[in-house]
Scaffold this motif. Structure first.
Motif, PDB file in Angstrom:
ATOM      1  N   THR A  35       0.916  -1.186   0.050  1.00  0.00           N
ATOM      2  CA  THR A  35      -0.028   0.001   0.091  1.00  0.00           C
ATOM      3  C   THR A  35       0.871   1.457  -0.126  1.00  0.00           C
ATOM      4  N   GLU A  36       2.123   0.921   0.264  1.00  0.00           N
ATOM      5  CA  GLU A  36       2.918   2.226   0.419  1.00  0.00           C
ATOM      6  C   GLU A  36       3.832   2.531  -1.204  1.00  0.00           C
ATOM      7  N   GLY A  37       3.506   1.643  -1.888  1.00  0.00           N
ATOM      8  CA  GLY A  37       4.083   1.762  -3.179  1.00  0.00           C
ATOM      9  C   GLY A  37       5.128   0.769  -3.563  1.00  0.00           C
ATOM     10  N   TYR A  38       5.250  -0.327  -3.111  1.00  0.00           N
ATOM     11  CA  TYR A  38       6.110  -1.303  -3.345  1.00  0.00           C
ATOM     12  C   TYR A  38       5.434  -2.266  -4.306  1.00  0.00           C
ATOM     13  N   ASN A  39       6.394  -3.102  -5.015  1.00  0.00           N
ATOM     14  CA  ASN A  39       5.800  -4.035  -6.045  1.00  0.00           C
ATOM     15  C   ASN A  39       6.166  -5.205  -5.722  1.00  0.00           C
ATOM     16  N   GLY A  40       5.097  -6.141  -6.185  1.00  0.00           N
ATOM     17  CA  GLY A  40       5.343  -7.673  -6.302  1.00  0.00           C
ATOM     18  C   GLY A  40       6.303  -8.100  -7.286  1.00  0.00           C
TER      19      GLY A  40
END
Length: 72
Positions: free
Chosen positions: A56-61
């Motif tokens: 939710t803080e902008g990280y990507n899987g």
């Protein structure tokens, strides 16, 4: 020393590896050859709850091992 700490974190449920440079998250339970997560120098291990918070803080899987969370 770092390998010993990694093993301890995994033992307590921290099975996601966060690349602090690219802000990409990898699943250590579902490794993929293209991830290259073993080559990371700046990372931290986190739990599933923390991984979902980071998403939710902008990280990507990772597109290989965390397809469900990959934003493209």
């Amino acid at each position: 020393m770092k390998k010993t700490l990694d093993w301890l974190f995994k033992l307590f449920g921290c099975t996601y590896k966060v690349n602090l440079r690219t802000k990409e998250i990898h699943d250590l339970k579902n490794p993929h050859g293209n991830c290259r997560s073993d080559m990371m120098s700046k990372y931290k291990l986190v739990s599933k709850k923390k991984m979902e918070q980071l998403m939710t803080e902008g990280y990507n899987g990772c597109r290989f091992c965390l397809k469900k969370y990959d934003k493209g």
